[in-house]
Design an enzyme around this catalytic site. Structure first.
Site, PDB file in Angstrom:
ATOM      1  N   GLU A  86      11.028  -6.431  -0.070  1.00 53.95           N
ATOM      2  CA  GLU A  86      10.718  -7.696  -0.711  1.00 53.95           C
ATOM      3  C   GLU A  86       9.203  -7.799  -0.835  1.00 53.95           C
ATOM      4  O   GLU A  86       8.468  -7.165  -0.107  1.00 53.95           O
ATOM      5  CB  GLU A  86      11.187  -8.875   0.149  1.00 53.95           C
ATOM      6  CG  GLU A  86      12.594  -8.761   0.684  1.00 53.95           C
ATOM      7  CD  GLU A  86      12.838  -9.830   1.749  1.00 53.95           C
ATOM      8  OE1 GLU A  86      12.513 -10.992   1.473  1.00 53.95           O
ATOM      9  OE2 GLU A  86      13.318  -9.481   2.835  1.00 53.95           O
ATOM     10  N   GLY A  92       0.833  -1.203   0.000  1.00 49.73           N
ATOM     11  CA  GLY A  92       0.000   0.000   0.000  1.00 49.73           C
ATOM     12  C   GLY A  92       0.858   1.239   0.000  1.00 49.73           C
ATOM     13  O   GLY A  92       2.088   1.162  -0.073  1.00 49.73           O
TER      14      GLY A  92
END
Lengths: 230, 230
Positions: free
Chosen positions: B112, B42
């Site tokens: 990641e 997000g």
DNA sequence: TTCGTTATCGTCATGATGACGAGAAAAGGA
DNA sequence: TCCTTTTCTCGTCATCATGACGATAACGAA
């Protein structure tokens, strides 16, 4: 890291059933923008306030009622860049289902407040869209949950519950099949032991809400409307 | 009139089915707060950006895919005062359903990104709750809509569609009854004319998504879970 | 008493579903 | 080649939920 600044409001789609018709609570705006136009009740979220708490506060301010018996849930959020001329405002809409109440008293920032039958309204901001989403949510909720009872007083008849369905869905239901469905679904309603008195016709047993949260199987409308996407 | 100032983010619950199990896309946080912890992807909504546009942008950044075939819808908003130590941040969560894709490439602000089977995760912020709400929404959506096809490639077999249901619901379905239901519901799927080749067993007909938006009657789970209330 | 009204219970046909049998159509091995 | 395994697809049957609607119960009013 820097990021844009927003204001956050809550807006309420407050629904009730009056005289067999579905009504929504509207306020006439007492300040700019859209001064004098009808709108959904709402207001800014305070600095240290949760979203749900802000919705409950606004509901209490606008209706004068915060007691139990009704239902309040989050509906959706709306944040188009141009939706409020004052700047970047994101609103979190809530849906409230209430039993029929006396005419609401106007809140501090609302010149007037009144119940209006749902239909072609011409509301401020993007409130027409929010209302449409709220209506669709309410119609859908009645299919899968026992929430119709949120429109009723604590004790109600099966017929009153049926009239809620008929008002919200805008279609008539067979009283006998509806009675069978409601009374045979575990946890939908439970009898209080009392009956109506003084009404025309045979007295009806009174019920209160059951403890089920989901109807299984659901109580489906005849014609499914379009799904709301996005 | 003065009002409090908020930051607004979008967070994504991105789901896919891999190897018969439901997976969610997570990123390891590359900055404070919760540095190094797993979280939903997000980011902040930009100054002139719609909420849905921000969600699509984040999805494209995190997955490298913004093509058709998947599904993206608003889930809910979360704005508890203490949910982000940086200050008052309201997040609008979106739910994305995608076909199985290659391992995602990490975005700019994520160290990641990887697919993780849903289960007991310990995510940053209130993302465990958001994920739980997203899962319940996805499970429920599969009952009433043909959205399971959003987890599948453009052409798919009935068995692949059934495996989506089994992965999302966590229960096994009878292949014959499922086949009957899917093929007899108008608009659920439509045959492409092709069949599978080289697979073990009898070749299966291929289908694509139908044009229905709602299943009527729905395809219900055996055990209905608790309704999510607010 | 009779009638109108509303509530409640029953009946019946139909449609959807769960459980499960059985054939069809491929790959792979003896 | 022939058989076995695997998976897809079509049927059957009992059961349950539902729509349509008849019939009775229990009140107030004429």
């Amino acid at each position: 890291m820097s990021y844009p600044v927003f204001a956050v409001t809550v807006d309420l789609v407050v629904l009730t059933v009056r005289e067999g018709r579905l009504h929504v609570l509207l306020v006439r705006r007492g300040c700019e923008p859209f001064l004098g136009r009808w709108a959904l009740p709402g207001g800014f979220v305070r600095a240290d306030e949760d979203l749900a708490a802000a919705a409950r506060r606004e509901l209490a301010e606008e209706t004068g009622l915060d007691g139990p018996g009704g239902h309040l849930e989050q509906l959706a959020s709306y944040g188009a860049p141009e939706r409020d001329p004052r700047g970047r405002v994101v609103t979190v809409a809530y849906l409230a289902l209430l039993p029929d109440l006396p005419v609401p008293t106007a809140g501090t920032d609302a010149a007037e407040a009144e119940w209006r039958p749902v239909g072609r309204l011409d509301l401020a901001f993007d409130h027409d869209r929010i209302l449409a989403d709220g209506l669709e949510r309410a119609r859908s909720k009645l299919e899968y949950t026992p929430l119709a009872a949120a429109f009723c007083p604590p004790a109600f008849t099966i017929a009153a519950l049926r009239q809620v369905y008929e008002a919200v869905w805008g279609e008539s239901l067979d009283p006998r099949n509806f009675h069978r469905k409601v009374t045979s679904t575990p946890g939908f309603v439970s009898p209080t032991g009392g009956t109506t008195e003084g009404e025309p016709g045979r007295p009806a047993r009174l019920y209160r809400r059951g403890d089920a949260t989901l109807l299984n199987p659901p109580l489906l409308r005849r014609k499914a409307l379009d799904d709301r996407s996005e």
